[in-house]
Structures are given as structure tokens and as C-alpha cells.
Write an enzyme that holds these catalytic residues in place. Sequence first.
Site, short mmCIF file in Angstrom:
data_model
loop_
_atom_site.label_atom_id
_atom_site.label_comp_id
_atom_site.label_asym_id
_atom_site.label_seq_id
_atom_site.Cartn_x
_atom_site.Cartn_y
_atom_site.Cartn_z
N GLY A 39 0.82 -1.21 0.00
CA GLY A 39 0.00 0.00 0.00
C GLY A 39 0.85 1.25 0.00
O GLY A 39 0.54 2.24 0.68
N ALA A 40 1.92 1.24 -0.79
CA ALA A 40 2.93 2.29 -0.72
C ALA A 40 2.59 3.54 -1.53
O ALA A 40 3.37 4.50 -1.51
CB ALA A 40 4.28 1.74 -1.20
N ASN A 41 1.48 3.56 -2.23
CA ASN A 41 1.21 4.68 -3.13
C ASN A 41 0.48 5.85 -2.47
O ASN A 41 0.35 6.91 -3.07
CB ASN A 41 0.41 4.21 -4.35
CG ASN A 41 -0.93 3.65 -3.98
OD1 ASN A 41 -1.02 2.47 -3.62
ND2 ASN A 41 -2.01 4.45 -4.04
N GLY A 43 -1.09 7.70 1.62
CA GLY A 43 -1.25 7.65 3.06
C GLY A 43 0.00 7.22 3.81
O GLY A 43 1.11 7.68 3.54
N GLY A 45 1.55 4.40 3.76
CA GLY A 45 2.51 3.68 2.94
C GLY A 45 3.42 4.61 2.17
O GLY A 45 4.64 4.37 2.06
N SER A 168 -4.16 -1.75 14.59
CA SER A 168 -4.90 -0.58 15.03
C SER A 168 -5.28 -0.77 16.49
O SER A 168 -5.35 -1.91 16.99
CB SER A 168 -6.17 -0.43 14.17
OG SER A 168 -7.11 0.44 14.78
N TYR A 193 -13.98 -5.05 10.34
CA TYR A 193 -12.71 -4.33 10.31
C TYR A 193 -11.91 -4.63 11.58
O TYR A 193 -10.72 -4.95 11.53
CB TYR A 193 -12.95 -2.83 10.20
CG TYR A 193 -11.68 -2.00 10.32
CD1 TYR A 193 -10.75 -1.97 9.28
CD2 TYR A 193 -11.42 -1.27 11.48
CE1 TYR A 193 -9.58 -1.22 9.39
CE2 TYR A 193 -10.25 -0.52 11.59
CZ TYR A 193 -9.34 -0.50 10.54
OH TYR A 193 -8.18 0.24 10.66
#
Length: 325
Positions: A39-41, A43, A45, A168, A193
Site C-alpha cells: 500500500g505504498a502509493n 497515506g 505507505g 490498530s 474491520y
Amino acid sequence: MTQQQSQEHGRHGQQQTRKGGWDAASMPDLTGRAYVVTGANSGLGLATTHALARRGAHVILAVRDEGKGHRAAAEITAGQPDARLEVRHLDLADLDSVRAFAAALHPDHAGLDGLINNAGVMAPPRTLSAQGHELQFAANHLGHFALTGLLLDLLSAGDNSRVVNVTSTNHRQGSLFFDDLSGERAYAPMAYYNQSKLAGAVFGHELHRRLAEAGSPVHSVLAHPGYTATNLQTAAPTGLVKFLFGRLLKPLAQSPDRGALPQLYAATAPEAKSGDFIGPDGMAELRGAPKPVRLSPKATHRETAHRLWDISEQLTDVHFKFRDI
């Protein structure tokens, strides 16, 4: 600036960092080290990738949308032309994609120094993954479980390598619905979640225990970002959840650069230990500098951990080879 002034400036900066708590400038030199960030693209990440690259690391951006991944990489290299980045496709909700990512990575990398399991989805309407699993359990837990197992040999070849599972504070409110993991009978977006975040915490702690028992050089550290403003709160949630997290509480949130500090600390700080859980040091762990915080007893319960591990291996068909590392 003279050499003496430069040294004094550096010492002053370090003192400021110590007074204000650990920050990205506190990270050691990471030249020659390689990290995978899921998820590096965007936020957390993207903030994590940027910080690692700034300290000299080679960062593999594991992203579902390669176009967004390349734009994120271009954003970083625009300000840091020497950044060592590569973009690779990874859809954590599709176990075939996880296997393809791991298989393609092996010929190009002799070892990895870190895997930061950062990507996630939050509170969407009930959706099933490519293999028929509830989307949040699939993307937030099963995909990262499988990815870690498939890259464990590369991590064991690295130097003081770390797996960082980003969970979280919601893991403390979560339950594992072993009789209804897919939410077929009673799906509630936030409850599932919370389940996925508890699963990630259980996995991270049990991974630490099994690695230590096997005498592995790989460490497993957990982290959470506190309350951070990212698109996680707005991309998938609907209705009241989207309004609450995406609008009403957003002014209280910290920036992604600040929210990424716990996972950066977990991944790079020499003092971070396998089994630690790192979160913000502020009130209710909502914001602040990283420090070790409390992991829920539910995340360390041995019987629960064994049951989840066995189910995860069955659902992913990924079996960790601790004895070979």
C-alpha cells in the site's frame, strides 16, 4: 557553514529530536538495505516509503494500482532524484496476485531487510475476495499472512530483518468470528474491520513467538499509527462510519508523516525488539512520538493464535518453513 558549526548543528538537531521524541530523522542510515512496503502509493505507505528512501533504502512499492504507484514514485524522486524505488503489482485480496508478486521478486533480490505489512481496507459493504473470503479479512490479514510466508526465505537472508504488521487500537475491541469469518450470517462493517485488525495483531505476535522458537534471525514487530488522516477512512466506508471518521473527527487526526512514525520505528530503530507493539505516546495513543504500548491479551492468547494460524494456512495454502531458515 564551517565544519565545527555543521557538527554543532547536527548535535543540536539530535538534541531536538530527543527532546521532541523519536522522528524520521532519528532513523539510522539505511543505505544498502531493501524493504517491501504494501500500500505504498498513498497515506501511511507513501509516507513510510518516502522516509525510508530519504535514509538511503531501496524500497519496493507493492501496490494494487501500478499507475498510482508510479505517480507516487515520481513524487518522491522529484524531490530526491537518487531515491532507489521500484513499483510492483500486488493485490492483497487476491492470493494468486500475492503468489505472483513473491515469485517475481525472488529472481531480482537475494534478500530483504524489511517487510512492512501496511496496506488495508476499512469498513466497506460486504464484499468477497477473488477466493471468496470477506474482503477485510482477505486484504488486511490473509494477504499479509501469505506474503510474509512466501518472502520468509528472503527475509532470513537479510540483515537483522523485520516484519512489521500494522494493526490498530481497534484490535482491542475486535473478536475473531471463527464460525462466520466471511460475514455470511451477520456482517457489520466495523466489527469485521476490528476482526481483521485483531487477526493481524494475533499473527504478528504469534509470528514473533515462532521465529524466536526456531532461532530465526528475522524479527516480528507490531505497530499502529494512532488516528491519522488518510484515505482509509473515506475510500471504502459509507454512511455514518464515513461521516464520523472522514469528516467529524478528521480535524483531530495527525498527518501521514506523523502517523507513519510507529511503523518506521518498528522497522528501523535499533532499540525496537521482536514482539514489541509500537504506537503513539500521546493521550489514548491517538497521536505523538512512537513508544512501546500495550497489546491486547486477546492478541497473545496461545489457543486463539494456534487456531487462527491453522485456519490461515488452510485458506491461503501457504505453510511457513521455520525449520529451513
